[in-house]
Design a protein around this motif. Structure first.
Motif, PDB file in Angstrom:
ATOM      1  N   MET A  72       0.944  -1.208  -0.087  1.00 31.90           N
ATOM      2  CA  MET A  72      -0.063  -0.108  -0.090  1.00 31.90           C
ATOM      3  C   MET A  72       0.947   1.151   0.056  1.00 31.90           C
ATOM      4  O   MET A  72       1.725   1.379   0.765  1.00 31.90           O
ATOM      5  CB  MET A  72      -0.914   0.045   1.276  1.00 31.90           C
ATOM      6  CG  MET A  72      -1.897   1.152   1.325  1.00 31.90           C
ATOM      7  SD  MET A  72      -2.790   1.185   2.585  1.00 31.90           S
ATOM      8  CE  MET A  72      -4.024  -0.074   2.641  1.00 31.90           C
ATOM      9  N   ALA A  73       0.659   2.075  -0.965  1.00 32.41           N
ATOM     10  CA  ALA A  73       1.571   3.289  -1.147  1.00 32.41           C
ATOM     11  C   ALA A  73       0.730   4.565  -0.662  1.00 32.41           C
ATOM     12  O   ALA A  73       1.458   5.543  -0.437  1.00 32.41           O
ATOM     13  CB  ALA A  73       2.086   3.525  -2.583  1.00 32.41           C
ATOM     14  N   ASN A  74      -0.599   4.362  -0.532  1.00 26.72           N
ATOM     15  CA  ASN A  74      -1.344   5.763  -0.329  1.00 26.72           C
ATOM     16  C   ASN A  74      -2.776   5.411   0.372  1.00 26.72           C
ATOM     17  O   ASN A  74      -3.355   4.205   0.004  1.00 26.72           O
ATOM     18  CB  ASN A  74      -1.775   6.669  -1.479  1.00 26.72           C
ATOM     19  CG  ASN A  74      -2.359   7.957  -0.968  1.00 26.72           C
ATOM     20  OD1 ASN A  74      -3.416   7.905  -0.796  1.00 26.72           O
ATOM     21  ND2 ASN A  74      -1.686   9.022  -1.403  1.00 26.72           N
ATOM     22  N   LEU A  75      -2.898   5.826   1.528  1.00 26.85           N
ATOM     23  CA  LEU A  75      -4.026   5.386   2.470  1.00 26.85           C
ATOM     24  C   LEU A  75      -5.478   5.912   1.800  1.00 26.85           C
ATOM     25  O   LEU A  75      -6.478   5.216   2.103  1.00 26.85           O
ATOM     26  CB  LEU A  75      -4.002   6.307   3.716  1.00 26.85           C
ATOM     27  CG  LEU A  75      -2.602   5.444   4.815  1.00 26.85           C
ATOM     28  CD1 LEU A  75      -2.707   6.315   5.983  1.00 26.85           C
ATOM     29  CD2 LEU A  75      -2.784   3.954   4.980  1.00 26.85           C
ATOM     30  N   TYR A  76      -5.336   6.980   1.232  1.00 23.13           N
ATOM     31  CA  TYR A  76      -6.728   7.685   0.760  1.00 23.13           C
ATOM     32  C   TYR A  76      -7.166   6.658  -0.437  1.00 23.13           C
ATOM     33  O   TYR A  76      -6.712   6.444  -1.452  1.00 23.13           O
ATOM     34  CB  TYR A  76      -6.246   8.831   0.149  1.00 23.13           C
ATOM     35  CG  TYR A  76      -7.659   9.546  -0.627  1.00 23.13           C
ATOM     36  CD1 TYR A  76      -8.842   9.804   0.270  1.00 23.13           C
ATOM     37  CD2 TYR A  76      -7.460  10.503  -1.911  1.00 23.13           C
ATOM     38  CE1 TYR A  76      -9.903  10.260  -0.404  1.00 23.13           C
ATOM     39  CE2 TYR A  76      -8.751  11.069  -2.261  1.00 23.13           C
ATOM     40  CZ  TYR A  76      -9.843  10.994  -1.645  1.00 23.13           C
ATOM     41  OH  TYR A  76     -11.035  11.554  -2.159  1.00 23.13           O
ATOM     42  N   ILE A  77      -8.465   6.480  -0.141  1.00 27.70           N
ATOM     43  CA  ILE A  77      -9.292   5.413  -1.021  1.00 27.70           C
ATOM     44  C   ILE A  77      -9.617   6.117  -2.520  1.00 27.70           C
ATOM     45  O   ILE A  77      -9.586   5.470  -3.427  1.00 27.70           O
ATOM     46  CB  ILE A  77     -10.474   4.902  -0.713  1.00 27.70           C
ATOM     47  CG1 ILE A  77     -11.606   5.878  -0.415  1.00 27.70           C
ATOM     48  CG2 ILE A  77     -10.444   4.137   0.839  1.00 27.70           C
ATOM     49  CD1 ILE A  77     -12.942   5.676  -0.129  1.00 27.70           C
TER      50      ILE A  77
ATOM     51  N   TYR B 115      -9.588   0.255   1.882  1.00 23.96           N
ATOM     52  CA  TYR B 115     -10.905   0.109   2.492  1.00 23.96           C
ATOM     53  C   TYR B 115     -10.871  -0.451   3.814  1.00 23.96           C
ATOM     54  O   TYR B 115     -11.710   0.083   4.640  1.00 23.96           O
ATOM     55  CB  TYR B 115     -11.825  -0.569   1.586  1.00 23.96           C
ATOM     56  CG  TYR B 115     -12.319   0.156   0.444  1.00 23.96           C
ATOM     57  CD1 TYR B 115     -13.562   1.202   0.468  1.00 23.96           C
ATOM     58  CD2 TYR B 115     -11.630   0.334  -0.864  1.00 23.96           C
ATOM     59  CE1 TYR B 115     -13.940   1.714  -0.479  1.00 23.96           C
ATOM     60  CE2 TYR B 115     -12.277   1.039  -1.754  1.00 23.96           C
ATOM     61  CZ  TYR B 115     -13.152   1.750  -1.459  1.00 23.96           C
ATOM     62  OH  TYR B 115     -13.908   2.815  -2.753  1.00 23.96           O
ATOM     63  N   TRP B 116     -10.208  -1.374   4.157  1.00 30.32           N
ATOM     64  CA  TRP B 116      -9.981  -1.950   5.385  1.00 30.32           C
ATOM     65  C   TRP B 116      -9.336  -0.872   6.486  1.00 30.32           C
ATOM     66  O   TRP B 116      -9.949  -0.828   7.660  1.00 30.32           O
ATOM     67  CB  TRP B 116      -9.204  -3.063   5.469  1.00 30.32           C
ATOM     68  CG  TRP B 116      -9.848  -4.370   4.898  1.00 30.32           C
ATOM     69  CD1 TRP B 116     -11.024  -4.547   5.046  1.00 30.32           C
ATOM     70  CD2 TRP B 116      -9.146  -5.452   4.398  1.00 30.32           C
ATOM     71  NE1 TRP B 116     -11.488  -5.952   4.190  1.00 30.32           N
ATOM     72  CE2 TRP B 116     -10.063  -6.312   4.059  1.00 30.32           C
ATOM     73  CE3 TRP B 116      -7.773  -5.832   4.136  1.00 30.32           C
ATOM     74  CZ2 TRP B 116      -9.871  -7.576   3.127  1.00 30.32           C
ATOM     75  CZ3 TRP B 116      -7.648  -7.101   3.358  1.00 30.32           C
ATOM     76  CH2 TRP B 116      -8.803  -7.931   2.951  1.00 30.32           C
ATOM     77  N   VAL B 117      -8.197  -0.001   6.063  1.00 31.51           N
ATOM     78  CA  VAL B 117      -7.979   0.790   6.978  1.00 31.51           C
ATOM     79  C   VAL B 117      -9.069   2.020   7.094  1.00 31.51           C
ATOM     80  O   VAL B 117      -9.368   2.645   8.252  1.00 31.51           O
ATOM     81  CB  VAL B 117      -6.556   1.465   6.377  1.00 31.51           C
ATOM     82  CG1 VAL B 117      -6.112   2.727   7.155  1.00 31.51           C
ATOM     83  CG2 VAL B 117      -5.342   0.475   6.416  1.00 31.51           C
ATOM     84  N   ALA B 118      -9.567   2.343   6.123  1.00 30.98           N
ATOM     85  CA  ALA B 118     -10.356   3.669   5.845  1.00 30.98           C
ATOM     86  C   ALA B 118     -11.727   3.303   6.924  1.00 30.98           C
ATOM     87  O   ALA B 118     -12.302   4.321   7.398  1.00 30.98           O
ATOM     88  CB  ALA B 118     -10.650   4.083   4.520  1.00 30.98           C
ATOM     89  N   ALA B 119     -11.976   2.117   6.888  1.00 25.10           N
ATOM     90  CA  ALA B 119     -13.292   1.584   7.653  1.00 25.10           C
ATOM     91  C   ALA B 119     -13.092   2.110   9.063  1.00 25.10           C
ATOM     92  O   ALA B 119     -14.245   2.416   9.764  1.00 25.10           O
ATOM     93  CB  ALA B 119     -13.491   0.091   7.593  1.00 25.10           C
ATOM     94  N   ASN B 120     -12.021   2.254   9.703  1.00 21.13           N
ATOM     95  CA  ASN B 120     -11.615   2.663  11.064  1.00 21.13           C
ATOM     96  C   ASN B 120     -11.537   4.274  11.190  1.00 21.13           C
ATOM     97  O   ASN B 120     -11.728   4.606  12.164  1.00 21.13           O
ATOM     98  CB  ASN B 120     -10.517   2.003  11.389  1.00 21.13           C
ATOM     99  CG  ASN B 120     -10.953   0.405  12.123  1.00 21.13           C
ATOM    100  OD1 ASN B 120     -11.963   0.241  12.772  1.00 21.13           O
ATOM    101  ND2 ASN B 120     -10.204  -0.452  11.902  1.00 21.13           N
TER     102      ASN B 120
ATOM    103  N   THR C 299     -18.262  -7.254   8.011  1.00 23.04           N
ATOM    104  CA  THR C 299     -17.332  -6.693   9.196  1.00 23.04           C
ATOM    105  C   THR C 299     -16.378  -5.761   8.981  1.00 23.04           C
ATOM    106  O   THR C 299     -16.300  -4.740   9.552  1.00 23.04           O
ATOM    107  CB  THR C 299     -16.999  -7.926   9.970  1.00 23.04           C
ATOM    108  OG1 THR C 299     -18.096  -8.736  10.482  1.00 23.04           O
ATOM    109  CG2 THR C 299     -16.102  -7.492  11.256  1.00 23.04           C
ATOM    110  N   PHE C 300     -15.402  -6.009   7.892  1.00 25.93           N
ATOM    111  CA  PHE C 300     -14.259  -5.324   7.690  1.00 25.93           C
ATOM    112  C   PHE C 300     -14.551  -4.124   6.755  1.00 25.93           C
ATOM    113  O   PHE C 300     -13.365  -3.504   6.534  1.00 25.93           O
ATOM    114  CB  PHE C 300     -13.163  -6.283   7.383  1.00 25.93           C
ATOM    115  CG  PHE C 300     -12.408  -6.919   8.459  1.00 25.93           C
ATOM    116  CD1 PHE C 300     -11.777  -6.750   9.456  1.00 25.93           C
ATOM    117  CD2 PHE C 300     -12.899  -8.528   8.603  1.00 25.93           C
ATOM    118  CE1 PHE C 300     -11.186  -7.255  10.369  1.00 25.93           C
ATOM    119  CE2 PHE C 300     -12.455  -9.245   9.510  1.00 25.93           C
ATOM    120  CZ  PHE C 300     -11.740  -8.681  10.294  1.00 25.93           C
ATOM    121  N   ILE C 301     -15.629  -3.676   6.467  1.00 21.28           N
ATOM    122  CA  ILE C 301     -15.966  -2.584   5.806  1.00 21.28           C
ATOM    123  C   ILE C 301     -16.527  -1.587   6.645  1.00 21.28           C
ATOM    124  O   ILE C 301     -17.030  -0.485   6.114  1.00 21.28           O
ATOM    125  CB  ILE C 301     -16.544  -2.965   4.390  1.00 21.28           C
ATOM    126  CG1 ILE C 301     -18.072  -3.261   4.715  1.00 21.28           C
ATOM    127  CG2 ILE C 301     -15.602  -3.681   3.562  1.00 21.28           C
ATOM    128  CD1 ILE C 301     -18.758  -3.398   3.462  1.00 21.28           C
TER     129      ILE C 301
END
Length: 480
Positions: free
Chosen positions: A1-6, A15-20, A466-468
C-alpha cells in the motif's frame, strides 16, 4: 500500500484501513443494510434528490466539528477524476452537493440511481475529511507525511508505505470509545513470513489467509480460521482497446480455455463457487435468497471449459495462427497465479503463448484498463454488496475495458431507475446475459475469505461486511 486515501488507491487494504478512520454520510451494517453514519437521518425528496441531516455530535479526530461545507467538499473531491481517480467512476450519476442548512446537505443525481446511497458510505466512495486539512497538504493526503483526517473511532498516527500503519483510538467518535486502544496493521506480502509470524504468536488477526497454506493455519494451536462469503468476484478481464482482444471470438476462445470447476475444486479447495455472472447470489438478497438467487444466476449462459470449441473459435478469429500475450496477477493473490498457469497450459494447445507475471498489487491495479494489457484478472471485492456495484464498473460509463455498448448503458440506467428490487435484478440479469453474449468479461468464481483470529481476540459480529465498517469497535479481548 503506497497511499491510504481510497480516492487515490482503491485496493481492499485501503478500504480496511479507512473503515476505522473515515466515514461517509451513511454506513453499512453487519447485515449489509444502510445505516446512519455522519448523517443521523436522510430522505429522498424526489427521484434524484437526497437530503441529509448531519449529527450534532459529529467531530473530526482533531476535535473540530464536522460542517456541511466539509461534507460538500469531500463529496466533490471524491467525484473528481483528477483528485480521486479511484472513486470518481462510482459516482457517475452524481450531479451536485450543496450545504442547504447549517447541519443539512442536499445531494442531487443526474438520473435515478437505485445504488447511489451505497456510494455515499465509506464502503463506497465517500470518506469525509476536513477541507482545511486537505488544503494544508494541497490534496496530497494519505501519505506518510500527511496521513488522514476523518471522523471514525481511530486516527492514523503512523504510516510507512508497504510496511505498516498504526491506528490509535480517539474519544471524538459519536459511536463511543472502542475497547482496543491501538491497532497496528502490518502489510506482509510474503505468505511464509506471515505464517511464521502467526506461529510465533505475533498476530492477533490475519486477513486473506492463503488457500494453499490453509492446512498450516488450521493447525495453529493458538487460534482459529473462519470462512465467510466475501462478496468477491474473480474473472478474466479483457481490454477491447488492445488487439486482438477487440475480437469477440478471441475473447470467447480464451474464456473457453479456463477450467473453472477444477480451479475452484483444486486451487480454491472448495472455498469458492463457480460463477456464471458478475453478480454473486448474496448480492440479490433484497429480492431473492439462497437457492432461488443461485438458480436465477445459473440460468445466464456461461463459457464452459471446452478446448475443442476454443480451437474452433480461434480458427474463426483474426488470430487463427495464435498469438503471444502477458497476464499479470497481484502478489497478494497466489491463487490467481496458479489459475493463470493452468490457463497458459491450456492456451498452449491452441497456439497461444501466455506469459504469466507476478507483480505488486499496486502495479497490478495500474494495469487494469491501461490500454496496454489486453488480458488480465478482475479480482474485485464488493464493499457495498449492491448487485450492480461490479457490473456497473465493468460494463458501465467509463469502464476500464473500453466497452462502448449502448444496450449495456441503457440496461444500467433502467436498473438504476427501478424502484422494485426484483425488477431491478431482472434488468441486471439481462445485463449479465448481454455480457455473456459478447464476452466482455468472463466470470470465473465467487469467493470466500479466510480470516485467522488468535484465541486472545474476539469479534462481536463476523459477516461479509464486518471489515468494511468500523471493525476496530467490534474487537475485544477474549477470555483466556
Amino acid at each position: 500500500m503506497a497511499n491510504l486515501y481510497i480516492g487515490q488507491e482503491g485496493g481492499i487494504n485501503n478500504y480496511w484501513v479507512a473503515a476505522n478512520v473515515q466515514e461517509g454520510l451513511l454506513g453499512i451494517d453487519a447485515d449489509g443494510k444502510l445505516v446512519p453514519a455522519l448523517a443521523s437521518s436522510w430522505e429522498q425528496t424526489d427521484a434524484t434528490t437526497y437530503v441529509f441531516t448531519l449529527r450534532d455530535d459529529a467531530k473530526f479526530q482533531n476535535g473540530d466539528p464536522v460542517t456541511a461545507d466539509d461534507v460538500v467538499f469531500s463529496l466533490n473531491a471524491a467525484a473528481d477524476p483528477t483528485l480521486s481517480p479511484s472513486t470518481a467512476s462510482y459516482l457517475y450519476t452524481f450531479d451536485s452537493a450543496t450545504a442547504s442548512g447549517s447541519r443539512e446537505v442536499t445531494v442531487r443525481t443526474t438520473e435515478p440511481d437505485a445504488a447511489f446511497l451505497t456510494t455515499l458510505t465509506n464502503a463506497g466512495s465517500l470518506v469525509v475529511t476536513q477541507q482545511q486539512f486537505w488544503d494544508k497538504y494541497g490534496g496530497a493526503i494519505g501519505t506518510s507525511d500527511s496521513l488522514l483526517l476523518g471522523t471514525g473511532p481511530y486516527k492514523v498516527t503512523e504510516f510507512q508505505p508497504d510496511s505498516h500503519v498504526i491506528l490509535d483510538r480517539v474519544d471524538t467518535w459519536w459511536g463511543g470509545l472502542p475497547k482496543v486502544k491501538q491497532i497496528r496493521i502490518d502489510f506482509i506480502p510474503d505468505e511464509n513470513t506471515r505464517l511464521l509470524a502467526a506461529q510465533n504468536g505475533d498476530l492477533d488477526v490475519a486477513l486473506s489467509v492463503p488457500l494453499k497454506q490453509l492446512p498450516q493455519w488450521e493447525e495453529l494451536s493458538g487460534g482459529r480460521v473462519e470462512s465467510v462469503d466475501d462478496l468477491s468476484y474473480t474473472g478474466l478481464f479483457f481490454d477491447l482497446s488492445v488487439p486482438p482482444f477487440d475480437d469477440p471470438k478471441v475473447r470467447e476462445a480464451v474464456a473457453s480455455a479456463m477450467d473453472r470447476e477444477t480451479i475452484v475444486d483444486k486451487v480454491l479447495r472448495g472455498n469458492g463457487e463457480v460463477a456464471n455472472t458478475i453478480m454473486s447470489p448474496p448480492s440479490l438478497a433484497a429480492a431473492y435468497g439462497g437457492d432461488q438467487a443461485r438458480d436465477l444466476l445459473m440460468r445466464v449462459p456461461a463459457h464452459d471449459f471446452d478446448l475443442a470449441r476454443a480451437k474452433e473459435l480461434l480458427a474463426e478469429s483474426t488470430e487463427a495462427d495464435g498469438f503471444e500475450t502477458t497476464i499479470t496477477y497481484p502478489s497478494a493473490g497466489s491463487q490467481l497465479g496458479t489459475a493463470a498457469q493452468a490457463l497458459a497450459e491450456n492456451l498452449k494447445q491452441l497456439g497461444i503463448t501466455l506469459r504469466v507475471r507476478e507483480v505488486p498489487t499496486e502495479e497490478w491495479l495500474a494495469t487494469i484498463g491501461d490500454g496496454q494489457h489486453g488480458l488480465g484478472f478482475m479480482w474485485y471485492f464488493s464493499t457495498t454488496g449492491d448487485p450492480a456495484e461490479i457490473s456497473s464498473y465493468l460494463l458501465g460509463e467509463g469502464n476500464p475495458s473500453h466497452i462502448a455498448d449502448a444496450d449495456a448503458l441503457e440496461l444500467i440506467s433502467k436498473a438504476g431507475a427501478a424502484t422494485e428490487p426484483a425488477a431491478r435484478i431482472d434488468l441486471l440479469v439481462e445485463l449479465e446475459t448481454l455480457n455473456a453474449e459478447n464476452t466482455y468479461a468472463a466470470p470465473l468464481w465467487w469467493g470466500r475469505s479466510l480470516t485467522f483470529f488468535s484465541d486472545a481476540v474476539g469479534v462481536r459480529t463476523f459477516t461479509p461486511y464486518t471489515f468494511i465498517g468500523p471493525w476496530g469497535n467490534q474487537l475485544f479481548a477474549a477470555a483466556q
